[in-house]
Design a protein around this motif. Structure first.
Motif, PDB file in Angstrom:
ATOM      1  N   VAL A  19       0.835  -1.212   0.000  1.00 30.09           N
ATOM      2  CA  VAL A  19       0.000   0.000   0.000  1.00 30.09           C
ATOM      3  C   VAL A  19       0.867   1.258   0.000  1.00 30.09           C
ATOM      4  CG1 VAL A  19      -1.663   1.327   1.358  1.00 30.09           C
ATOM      5  CG2 VAL A  19      -1.979  -1.132   1.065  1.00 30.09           C
ATOM      6  N   ILE A  20       1.879   1.265   0.841  1.00 26.15           N
ATOM      7  CA  ILE A  20       2.733   2.455   0.919  1.00 26.15           C
ATOM      8  C   ILE A  20       3.563   2.608  -0.356  1.00 26.15           C
ATOM      9  CG2 ILE A  20       4.593   3.554   2.219  1.00 26.15           C
ATOM     10  CD1 ILE A  20       3.472   2.131   4.717  1.00 26.15           C
ATOM     11  N   ALA A  21       4.038   1.503  -0.920  1.00 25.35           N
ATOM     12  CA  ALA A  21       4.793   1.574  -2.179  1.00 25.35           C
ATOM     13  C   ALA A  21       3.903   2.075  -3.318  1.00 25.35           C
ATOM     14  CB  ALA A  21       5.388   0.219  -2.521  1.00 25.35           C
ATOM     15  N   SER A  22       2.621   1.799  -3.235  1.00 21.88           N
ATOM     16  CA  SER A  22       1.684   2.323  -4.253  1.00 21.88           C
ATOM     17  C   SER A  22       1.630   3.845  -4.190  1.00 21.88           C
ATOM     18  CB  SER A  22       0.289   1.741  -4.044  1.00 21.88           C
ATOM     19  OG  SER A  22       0.318   0.348  -4.165  1.00 21.88           O
TER      20      SER A  22
ATOM     21  N   LEU B  24       9.897   8.775   2.191  1.00 23.49           N
ATOM     22  CA  LEU B  24       8.915   7.715   1.958  1.00 23.49           C
ATOM     23  C   LEU B  24       9.538   6.566   1.165  1.00 23.49           C
ATOM     24  CD1 LEU B  24       5.935   6.810   2.275  1.00 23.49           C
ATOM     25  CD2 LEU B  24       5.531   7.865   0.039  1.00 23.49           C
ATOM     26  N   GLN B  25      10.337   6.902   0.169  1.00 22.39           N
ATOM     27  CA  GLN B  25      10.988   5.861  -0.633  1.00 22.39           C
ATOM     28  C   GLN B  25      11.983   5.061   0.200  1.00 22.39           C
ATOM     29  OE1 GLN B  25      12.593   8.132  -3.863  1.00 22.39           O
ATOM     30  NE2 GLN B  25      10.559   8.633  -4.646  1.00 22.39           N
ATOM     31  N   ILE B  26      12.720   5.733   1.060  1.00 24.79           N
ATOM     32  CA  ILE B  26      13.658   5.035   1.941  1.00 24.79           C
ATOM     33  C   ILE B  26      12.890   4.119   2.892  1.00 24.79           C
ATOM     34  CG2 ILE B  26      15.300   5.366   3.833  1.00 24.79           C
ATOM     35  CD1 ILE B  26      16.197   7.952   2.325  1.00 24.79           C
ATOM     36  N   PHE B  27      11.766   4.588   3.402  1.00 23.36           N
ATOM     37  CA  PHE B  27      10.940   3.781   4.304  1.00 23.36           C
ATOM     38  C   PHE B  27      10.432   2.517   3.601  1.00 23.36           C
ATOM     39  CE2 PHE B  27       6.699   3.065   6.359  1.00 23.36           C
ATOM     40  CZ  PHE B  27       7.191   2.613   7.574  1.00 23.36           C
TER      41      PHE B  27
ATOM     42  N   ILE C 104      17.685  -0.400  -5.040  1.00 29.10           N
ATOM     43  CA  ILE C 104      17.414   0.601  -6.092  1.00 29.10           C
ATOM     44  C   ILE C 104      16.513   1.696  -5.534  1.00 29.10           C
ATOM     45  CG2 ILE C 104      16.274   1.014  -8.307  1.00 29.10           C
ATOM     46  CD1 ILE C 104      17.227  -1.752  -9.198  1.00 29.10           C
ATOM     47  N   LEU C 105      15.446   1.293  -4.840  1.00 27.48           N
ATOM     48  CA  LEU C 105      14.539   2.300  -4.280  1.00 27.48           C
ATOM     49  C   LEU C 105      15.232   3.096  -3.172  1.00 27.48           C
ATOM     50  CD1 LEU C 105      11.731   3.453  -4.651  1.00 27.48           C
ATOM     51  CD2 LEU C 105      10.932   1.897  -2.879  1.00 27.48           C
ATOM     52  N   LEU C 106      16.095   2.454  -2.409  1.00 27.44           N
ATOM     53  CA  LEU C 106      16.862   3.165  -1.385  1.00 27.44           C
ATOM     54  C   LEU C 106      17.751   4.240  -2.025  1.00 27.44           C
ATOM     55  CD1 LEU C 106      17.720   3.361   1.645  1.00 27.44           C
ATOM     56  CD2 LEU C 106      19.567   1.785   1.041  1.00 27.44           C
ATOM     57  N   ALA C 107      18.420   3.870  -3.119  1.00 24.28           N
ATOM     58  CA  ALA C 107      19.278   4.833  -3.818  1.00 24.28           C
ATOM     59  C   ALA C 107      18.453   5.999  -4.361  1.00 24.28           C
ATOM     60  CB  ALA C 107      20.035   4.143  -4.945  1.00 24.28           C
TER      61      ALA C 107
ATOM     62  N   GLY D  97      15.626   7.061  -3.179  1.00 25.92           N
ATOM     63  CA  GLY D  97      15.188   7.838  -2.028  1.00 25.92           C
ATOM     64  C   GLY D  97      16.277   8.745  -1.490  1.00 25.92           C
ATOM     65  N   VAL D  98      17.501   8.246  -1.466  1.00 26.76           N
ATOM     66  CA  VAL D  98      18.623   9.062  -0.994  1.00 26.76           C
ATOM     67  C   VAL D  98      18.865  10.231  -1.952  1.00 26.76           C
ATOM     68  CG1 VAL D  98      21.135   9.058  -0.638  1.00 26.76           C
ATOM     69  CG2 VAL D  98      19.726   7.245   0.352  1.00 26.76           C
ATOM     70  N   VAL D  99      18.790   9.956  -3.264  1.00 25.82           N
ATOM     71  CA  VAL D  99      18.968  11.031  -4.246  1.00 25.82           C
ATOM     72  C   VAL D  99      17.861  12.077  -4.087  1.00 25.82           C
ATOM     73  CG1 VAL D  99      18.902  11.586  -6.713  1.00 25.82           C
ATOM     74  CG2 VAL D  99      20.263   9.658  -5.904  1.00 25.82           C
ATOM     75  N   TYR D 100      16.627  11.631  -3.921  1.00 21.77           N
ATOM     76  CA  TYR D 100      15.522  12.571  -3.717  1.00 21.77           C
ATOM     77  C   TYR D 100      15.724  13.391  -2.437  1.00 21.77           C
ATOM     78  CZ  TYR D 100      11.979  11.741  -7.296  1.00 21.77           C
ATOM     79  OH  TYR D 100      11.270  11.718  -8.464  1.00 21.77           O
ATOM     80  N   PHE D 101      16.119  12.722  -1.376  1.00 27.91           N
ATOM     81  CA  PHE D 101      16.297  13.423  -0.098  1.00 27.91           C
ATOM     82  C   PHE D 101      17.387  14.488  -0.200  1.00 27.91           C
ATOM     83  CE2 PHE D 101      18.015  13.941   4.185  1.00 27.91           C
ATOM     84  CZ  PHE D 101      16.853  14.244   4.883  1.00 27.91           C
ATOM     85  N   ILE D 102      18.537  14.111  -0.754  1.00 29.58           N
ATOM     86  CA  ILE D 102      19.638  15.064  -0.884  1.00 29.58           C
ATOM     87  C   ILE D 102      19.263  16.192  -1.843  1.00 29.58           C
ATOM     88  CG2 ILE D 102      22.014  15.331  -1.725  1.00 29.58           C
ATOM     89  CD1 ILE D 102      22.546  12.515  -0.580  1.00 29.58           C
ATOM     90  N   SER D 103      18.620  15.853  -2.955  1.00 29.16           N
ATOM     91  CA  SER D 103      18.182  16.885  -3.905  1.00 29.16           C
ATOM     92  C   SER D 103      17.167  17.817  -3.261  1.00 29.16           C
ATOM     93  CB  SER D 103      17.567  16.235  -5.145  1.00 29.16           C
ATOM     94  OG  SER D 103      18.509  15.446  -5.819  1.00 29.16           O
ATOM     95  N   GLY D 104      16.314  17.266  -2.428  1.00 23.87           N
ATOM     96  CA  GLY D 104      15.339  18.093  -1.724  1.00 23.87           C
ATOM     97  C   GLY D 104      16.001  19.035  -0.743  1.00 23.87           C
ATOM     98  N   MET D 105      17.073  18.577  -0.116  1.00 20.62           N
ATOM     99  CA  MET D 105      17.802  19.445   0.804  1.00 20.62           C
ATOM    100  C   MET D 105      18.438  20.628   0.070  1.00 20.62           C
ATOM    101  SD  MET D 105      17.212  18.199   3.721  1.00 20.62           S
ATOM    102  CE  MET D 105      18.395  18.885   4.841  1.00 20.62           C
TER     103      MET D 105
END
Length: 190
Positions: A72-75, A103-106, A134-137, A139-147
């Motif tokens: 559900v969360i991945a959806s 969310l992606q990291i979670f 892959i999803l962890l990577a 998520g990390v890219v999104y998080f850092i880009s968001g920062m």
């Protein structure tokens, strides 16, 4: 004078000059979004298979329920990557890249959890590892880009692209209307 005017080449229309190449930054963002969505879909598939395996064995019902929550969360991750206006309106946190990355990291951590019982099913275990990393990577890219406020830059460029496209449509409509009016002004050409 009329002959001379008809022999002169037409000047390029403003719409031909105004067309520009697509923004490479937005294309890169779209490609990354597709990769992230595919990784989330792979996580969904792995978690569905794991849940089915857990419920089928009857050995660990709690893991099966955990896998259903992960699906559900991945959806939500997949829906966030589509940037569908309906979804973004109700979950503003997914509009910001740091929230989306968290969310992606979670989901990646939830997908990777409880790997012990999959040791006998190597192909499912391997898919679980691949999809979660892959999803962890992503998520990390999104998080850092968001920062670094890259998401805000993307939204500003998207807004600029939309306004440019609307201006081009308006310009094309004006050109079409001008040609119609000019054809009405020319006497005797029928």
């Amino acid at each position: 004078m009329e002959e001379q005017r008809s022999r002169e080449p037409d000047p390029p229309t403003p719409t031909a000059r105004a067309r520009t190449r697509p923004d490479p930054f937005l294309i890169t963002c779209r490609c990354f979004s597709v990769i992230t969505a595919l990784a989330a879909v792979l996580c969904i598939a792995v978690n569905i298979l794991s849940a089915f395996h857990s419920f089928n064995n009857g050995s660990d019902i709690f893991d099966g329920i955990f896998r259903c929550y992960t699906v559900v969360i991945a959806s939500f991750v997949v829906l966030a990557e589509t940037e569908w206006e309906f979804i973004m309106k109700f979950s503003k946190v997914l509009e910001y890249w740091t929230g989306r990355g968290m969310l992606q990291i979670f989901v990646a951590v939830m997908t990777r959890a409880y790997p012990e019982y999959l040791k006998d099913r190597e192909e499912l275990f391997l898919l679980q590892i691949i999809s979660s990393y892959i999803l962890l990577a992503c998520g990390v890219v999104y998080f850092i880009s968001g920062m670094f406020c890259i998401g805000m830059v993307k939204r500003a460029r998207q807004k600029k692209e939309v306004s440019r496209e609307q201006a081009l449509k308006d310009l094309e409509e004006l050109e079409r209307r001008r040609e119609e009016l000019e054809s009405l002004l020319v006497p005797g050409e029928a």
